[in-house]
Enzyme design. Structure first.
Site, PDB file in Angstrom:
ATOM      1  N   HIS A  33      79.416  51.624  95.545  1.00  0.00           N
ATOM      2  CA  HIS A  33      78.407  50.622  95.876  1.00  0.00           C
ATOM      3  C   HIS A  33      78.275  50.481  97.389  1.00  0.00           C
ATOM      4  CE1 HIS A  33      78.359  48.806  91.683  1.00  0.00           C
ATOM      5  NE2 HIS A  33      79.425  49.598  91.659  1.00  0.00           N
ATOM      6  N   ASP A 138      73.331  44.148  96.042  1.00  0.00           N
ATOM      7  CA  ASP A 138      73.813  44.789  94.833  1.00  0.00           C
ATOM      8  C   ASP A 138      73.563  43.870  93.646  1.00  0.00           C
ATOM      9  OD1 ASP A 138      75.924  45.666  92.746  1.00  0.00           O
ATOM     10  OD2 ASP A 138      76.088  47.230  94.272  1.00  0.00           O
ATOM     11  N   SER A 161      73.072  50.140  91.335  1.00  0.00           N
ATOM     12  CA  SER A 161      73.866  51.293  91.763  1.00  0.00           C
ATOM     13  C   SER A 161      73.940  52.368  90.693  1.00  0.00           C
ATOM     14  CB  SER A 161      75.283  50.847  92.124  1.00  0.00           C
ATOM     15  OG  SER A 161      75.949  50.345  90.982  1.00  0.00           O
TER      16      SER A 161
END
Length: 414
Positions: A33, A138, A161
Site C-alpha cells: 500500500h 487508501d 490497492s
C-alpha cells in the site's frame, strides 16, 4: 519522470498562491500500500502539482528506503509529513498460524487511528491557503480523513490497492448476487473464507461501512487494457452517486533504468543466463512459511532443474526497523547443490485451493516445469509478454493510461 527531475531545485514547502492545487496522500501502513501511493505521488508530481505524503514516521521511512525503479532523489520534491505516533506492539510473524493472514501487522493498522488529528490539522491548514486540496487515501484509511467532508475546497478520492476485479467481485457479493460464470466472473472462484482474521475483517468492515460514504471517486493501479470490463462494471454500479472510477496504472515505471556503475551480484548472475530461462520466485512482504514448507519449496526448485532466483525473506513486522528477522532454514548444503542453477538472495508458496496444506516439492517441481518447459508454459509466457508490451504502450503518448492520467489531472485541477 523527467518533469519530476526538472523540479528538483524548486521549493516543495508551503503554498504561495491561492490558485494552487495540492494533493495529500494518506497510505495504509503495509508495504504494498505504501509503495503504490508513493509511486502515484511521483506521477502526479510530474504534472507540476504539489504532493504531500502523510504517515507515521517509521512507515514513511520504510516507503522511501524501499523505493525501486526510479531516481530516489525525485522523492526530495515530495513533502513527507512524518507523524510521531505512540509506540505499538510489534510481534514477529507466526509461520505456524492456521490463518495465513499477517496478523503481526494488526497493531500497526490499529495505530493508524493516531493519524486522524494530525491529518485533520494538515487539511485545515492547507485548505486555508490552497484553491483546492485533493486527498487520495487508501480504502483502509477512510476513518483518518473524515475532516475532508467538512471543508468546502477539499475533495477526497479512495485508492483501492487491489485489482478492479477484486473490488467488482466484492461489490457483486455485497448485493447478495450469486457468482455464476459470465463474461466478468469465471466459474468456481475460490472462497475468501479463512483468509482473514476476525479482527482484520472487523477493521475492514468499519472502514467500508462507516466512513466511505463521502468521496468523489475511486483510483486504481490498473490499466483499462487489462481490466476494462471491471472498470465499466464499477462505473455502472455507482452511476447514481456520480462517482468516477479512474484506472491510472501502472504506477511503477515500465522501463528499466540504466544500471549503475556498481553492479549487483544478482544482475551479473542473470547476465550469464539465456534469455527467458530464469524463473523468479518471490511471495511478497506479508506472509511467512514454516521450515517444512521452505524445505519443500527448496527441493522442488532444485529438482525442476531450471534456472531460478529465489527471494528468501521473512514477513514484515508492523515496524520493519524494530528487532531482528527470523532466518529461514534451508536444507544443509542446499546453496552448493544449486550452484550455477539457482540463486537464493533473500517465503511462501501456496496453490490457492491448497492454502491450508503444505505444498510438496513435487507440486513445486511440476509447476516450474509446466511454466518453463512445456507448450502450455510457452503459451502463458507469450500471453504475458504481449500483455506487458500493451501495458507499456498504454503509458506512452496517446496510450490509454496516459490519457486516463491526463483526464484525472485535468479533473482535479479544474
Amino acid at each position: 519522470m523527467a518533469m519530476a527531475n526538472r523540479q528538483q531545485h524548486q521549493p516543495s514547502h508551503g503554498i504561495t498562491k491561492q490558485a494552487q492545487v495540492v494533493v495529500v496522500m494518506v497510505p495504509f501502513p503495509a508495504q504494498g500500500h505504501l509503495n503504490q501511493l508513493l509511486q502515484l505521488s511521483r506521477l502526479i508530481l510530474s504534472h507540476n502539482i504539489q504532493v504531500r505524503y502523510v504517515g507515521a514516521a517509521t512507515h514513511n521511512r520504510q516507503a522511501k528506503q524501499r523505493v525501486h525503479g526510479w531516481d530516489p532523489d525525485a522523492a526530495a520534491n515530495i513533502h513527507f509529513h512524518d507523524v510521531e505516533i505512540p509506540p505499538f506492539r510489534c510481534p514477529p510473524p507466526n509461520p505456524n498460524a492456521k490463518i495465513k493472514f499477517p496478523s503481526q501487522l494488526q497493531p500497526a493498522f490499529n495505530a493508524s487511528s493516531h493519524l486522524t488529528e494530525p491529518v485533520s490539522m494538515l487539511l485545515r491548514a492547507l485548505s486555508r491557503k490552497a484553491r483546492k486540496v485533493i486527498v487520495i487515501h487508501d480504502s483502509l484509511m477512510a476513518s483518518v480523513i473524515q475532516e475532508a467532508r467538512l471543508l468546502p475546497n477539499v475533495v477526497s478520492y479512495i485508492f483501492h490497492s487491489v485489482s478492479a476485479f477484486a473490488v467488482s467481485l466484492y461489490a457483486w457479493e455485497q448485493q447478495g448476487k450469486i457468482i455464476e460464470e459470465n463474461e466478468l466472473f469465471p466459474r468456481d472462484i475460490p472462497s475468501l473464507e479463512g483468509c482473514f482474521t476476525a479482527e482484520f475483517a472487523d477493521f475492514v468492515s468499519c472502514q467500508y461501512n462507516n466512513y466511505q460514504k463521502f468521496n468523489s471517486g475511486c483510483v486504481y493501479n490498473t490499466c483499462k487494457l487489462v481490466e476494462g470490463g471491471y472498470m465499466d462494471f464499477l462505473e455502472k454500479e455507482t452511476l447514481k452517486e456520480g462517482n468516477k472510477h479512474w484506472a491510472l496504472g501502472p504506477f511503477n515505471p515500465v522501463t528499466i533504468p540504466e544500471r549503475s556503475k556498481k553492479k549487483k551480484f544478482c544482475l551479473d548472475w542473470l547476465d550469464k543466463k539465456a534469455r527467458n530461462s530464469v524463473i523468479y520466485v518471490s511471495f511478497g512482504t506479508t506472509t511467512a512459511l514454516d521450515d517444512e514448507q521452505i524445505k519443500e519449496l527448496a527441493i522442488g526448485l532444485r529438482e525442476s532443474k531450471r534456472n531460478f532466483v529465489w527471494v528468501l525473506r521473512d514477513a514484515d513486522k508492523g515496524d520493519v526497523f524494530s528487532g531482528e528477522e527470523r532466518s529461514a532454514e534451508l536444507p544443509e548444503g542446499y546453496e552448493d547443490s544449486v550452484d550455477g542453477i539457482g540463486l537464493v538472495i533473500g517465503v511462501v508458496v501456496k496453490e490457492w485451493e491448497l492454502r491450508d496444506e503444505v505444498v510438496t516439492s513435487k507440486i513445486v517441481e511440476s509447476a516450474v516445469k509446466k511454466l518453463m518447459a512445456s507448450t502450455e508454459g510457452d503459451e502463458m509466457r507469450r500471453r504475458a509478454a504481449e500483455m506487458g508490451e500493451s501495458v507499456r504502450g498504454s503509458v506512452a503518448e496517446g496510450g490509454v493510461s496516459r490519457m486516463e492520467m491526463e483526464s484525472f489531472i485535468a479533473h482535479i485541477t479544474s
